[in-house]
Scaffold this motif. Structure first.
Motif, PDB file in Angstrom:
ATOM      1  N   ASP A  26      -2.070  -1.991  -0.223  1.00 33.04           N
ATOM      2  CA  ASP A  26      -2.748  -1.932  -1.417  1.00 33.04           C
ATOM      3  C   ASP A  26      -2.151  -1.296  -2.804  1.00 33.04           C
ATOM      4  N   PHE A  27      -3.160  -1.607  -3.799  1.00 32.48           N
ATOM      5  CA  PHE A  27      -1.960  -0.728  -4.895  1.00 32.48           C
ATOM      6  C   PHE A  27      -2.255   0.408  -5.102  1.00 32.48           C
ATOM      7  N   LEU A  48       1.140  -7.211  -1.435  1.00 32.52           N
ATOM      8  CA  LEU A  48      -0.019  -6.939  -1.293  1.00 32.52           C
ATOM      9  C   LEU A  48      -1.121  -8.229  -2.028  1.00 32.52           C
ATOM     10  N   LEU A  51      -5.187  -6.938  -6.966  1.00 32.05           N
ATOM     11  CA  LEU A  51      -5.070  -5.903  -7.719  1.00 32.05           C
ATOM     12  C   LEU A  51      -6.436  -5.569  -8.023  1.00 32.05           C
ATOM     13  N   LEU A  55      -7.500  -2.352 -13.738  1.00 35.00           N
ATOM     14  CA  LEU A  55      -6.016  -2.401 -14.394  1.00 35.00           C
ATOM     15  C   LEU A  55      -5.974  -1.952 -15.721  1.00 35.00           C
ATOM     16  N   ILE A  64       4.374  -7.272 -15.765  1.00 35.23           N
ATOM     17  CA  ILE A  64       3.807  -7.031 -14.982  1.00 35.23           C
ATOM     18  C   ILE A  64       5.132  -8.498 -13.599  1.00 35.23           C
ATOM     19  N   CYS A  66       4.614  -9.062  -9.411  1.00 34.22           N
ATOM     20  CA  CYS A  66       4.404  -9.240  -8.172  1.00 34.22           C
ATOM     21  C   CYS A  66       5.132 -10.071  -7.195  1.00 34.22           C
ATOM     22  N   ASN A  69       5.301 -11.527  -2.330  1.00 36.43           N
ATOM     23  CA  ASN A  69       4.401 -10.634  -1.903  1.00 36.43           C
ATOM     24  C   ASN A  69       3.541 -12.087  -1.488  1.00 36.43           C
ATOM     25  N   PRO A  75      -4.577 -13.086 -10.093  1.00 39.00           N
ATOM     26  CA  PRO A  75      -5.541 -13.079 -10.693  1.00 39.00           C
ATOM     27  C   PRO A  75      -6.595 -12.273 -11.517  1.00 39.00           C
ATOM     28  N   LEU A  78      -5.589 -10.343 -15.118  1.00 40.87           N
ATOM     29  CA  LEU A  78      -5.002 -10.171 -15.661  1.00 40.87           C
ATOM     30  C   LEU A  78      -5.277  -9.561 -16.998  1.00 40.87           C
ATOM     31  N   CYS A  81      -6.187  -6.924 -19.713  1.00 42.21           N
ATOM     32  CA  CYS A  81      -5.112  -6.082 -19.501  1.00 42.21           C
ATOM     33  C   CYS A  81      -5.077  -6.442 -20.885  1.00 42.21           C
TER      34      CYS A  81
END
Length: 432
Positions: A26-27, A48, A51, A55, A64, A66, A69, A75, A78, A81
């Protein structure tokens, strides 16, 4: 590398770059305590699959990662952001890329080694996109809208399911570095090249490995002794997939390149590695040779990073330019584009002697074809970038190189000079 304990204890206050790899499922919401400073978040190497919806509270987040995973969908958060420019989700299980996941400021997207079959048309709206890494997926087409990404300079689509090279790429005015090997339409040429060295395998048992000499995206290079006598270099490929494509495609290009003073020779391919790894055996390069520059940084994106104070005298710069042009001229004549024509893939010695290496992004084409002409024009732009860097790091002005650079950087791909023209022009300036 940081720890959750450090984060939770407040020891990372004001941090700009955070890297956590500790089996996360988990984040960690403690990351939001860094909202006023955090710009780079690396959560690679965890477990993961999602997200948090909030965020965007990380309002300074630009980058970022990731990778490695368990994400199956890129996601969508994103895309919300506000400052996000760089996204890296390599080696997940992603099979869906929602349009909403693409931030408006996106410059660099890495989705290597996933299961993506379709990309959204909205990718063509990412007008700032410079770098697109898609090797090792299930793509058989790209959105036609990608032709609108006129800042796009580097594309990796190797090891997918393309039966033809996407036309939307071939007229992009800034595209310079393209890798497309390991697709159905390149398979026959690659197999033909490898068939020519089927008998040139060198058994692993004949090699005694010594120290590591270097490491790139596709493999690790070691010093070794062959049959207890000859000093050689051995490149052992890291795995089935690299950021550029397949090791087997790289081997095919290396073998197909042939002998040339500006190319590192291949003594043979590696056989009977205990883990089944692929590899190449090469002569040991004189220690006088060193990398011309370092690879692009997160900040420079598509531009190499030269050492502080790097400076070449005119004779050195011209010798490097001519040597590389001559080597690429041979590659193109043999139906190979290097795909990664960068200073960081060039070894040079003080007098200007140089070697072009790292064929991880190299791809094959049909010489004399219309598409082949376009591919050579794309590589000419990469050479123009290299000339610009040599000029920028030269002790004195180089007007002849400036003219050649401008010709190579023309926006219209087919107006750029071919490498036989480039090589002849540089030979007139710098007789070999």
């Amino acid at each position: 590398m940081h720890t959750l304990e450090q984060l939770r204890a407040g020891q990372l206050a004001g941090l700009r770059r955070l890297k956590l790899s500790c089996g996360l499922t988990d984040f960690p919401h403690d990351i939001f305590d860094l909202a006023d400073s955090l710009e780079i978040l690396d959560l690679s190497g965890n477990a993961l699959s999602a997200l948090p919806d909030d965020l965007p509270r990380l309002h300074k987040l630009r980058i970022i990662f990731c990778s490695d995973n368990l994400f199956t969908t890129l996601p969508t958060v994103l895309g919300s952001c506000p400052a996000l420019e760089m996204i890296g989700f390599k080696a997940n299980r992603i099979d869906h890329v929602p349009a909403a996941a693409l931030p408006s400021r996106l410059r660099w997207l890495t989705l290597t080694d996933n299961a993506i079959a379709v990309l959204p048309d909205e990718l063509g709206m990412c007008s700032e996109l410079q770098k697109l890494m898609l090797a090792g997926n299930c793509l058989d087409s790209l959105p036609a809208s990608l032709a609108n990404c006129r800042r796009l300079e580097l594309v990796r689509i190797a090891a997918n399911r393309f039966t033809a090279l996407p036309e939307c790429l071939l007229s992009l005015p800034r595209l310079s570095w393209l890798a497309y090997a390991g697709n159905p339409f390149t398979q026959a040429r690659e197999l033909a090249a490898l068939a020519g060295v089927a008998a040139a395998g060198m058994a692993w048992q004949r090699l005694e490995l010594a120290q590591q000499l270097g490491e790139g995206a596709s493999g690790v290079i070691y010093r070794a002794r062959l049959d207890g006598v000859d000093e050689v270099a051995v490149k052992v490929f890291k795995g089935a997939m690299t950021s550029d494509g397949l090791p087997r495609s790289e081997m095919a290009a290396c073998v197909g390149a042939g002998a040339h003073p500006g190319l590192i020779p291949i003594l043979g391919t590696l056989d009977a590695h205990p883990q089944g790894a692929l590899g190449l055996v090469m002569p040991l390069i004189d220690t006088a040779f060193r990398n011309l520059a370092g690879p692009p940084s997160l900040e420079s994106c598509t531009r190499d990073v030269y050492a502080d104070g790097a400076c070449f005298d005119p004779a050195q710069a011209l010798a490097i330019a001519h040597g590389i042009a001559s080597a690429v001229c041979q590659l193109h004549a043999r139906g190979i584009v290097h795909g990664d024509l960068y200073a960081h893939n060039i070894l040079h010695a003080d007098a200007g002697a140089c070697l072009l290496g790292d064929f991880g992004a190299a791809s094959m084409f049909a010489p004399g074809s219309a598409q082949g002409d376009l591919l050579q024009g794309i590589e000419a732009r990469a050479f123009g970038v290299l000339l610009g860097e040599l000029i920028a790091h030269s002790a004195t002005p180089l007007p002849a190189l400036q003219v050649m650079m401008e010709a190579c950087l023309q926006e219209e791909v087919l107006r750029r000079p071919t490498f036989d023209v480039i090589e002849r022009g540089l030979r007139d300036i710098f007789p070999a």
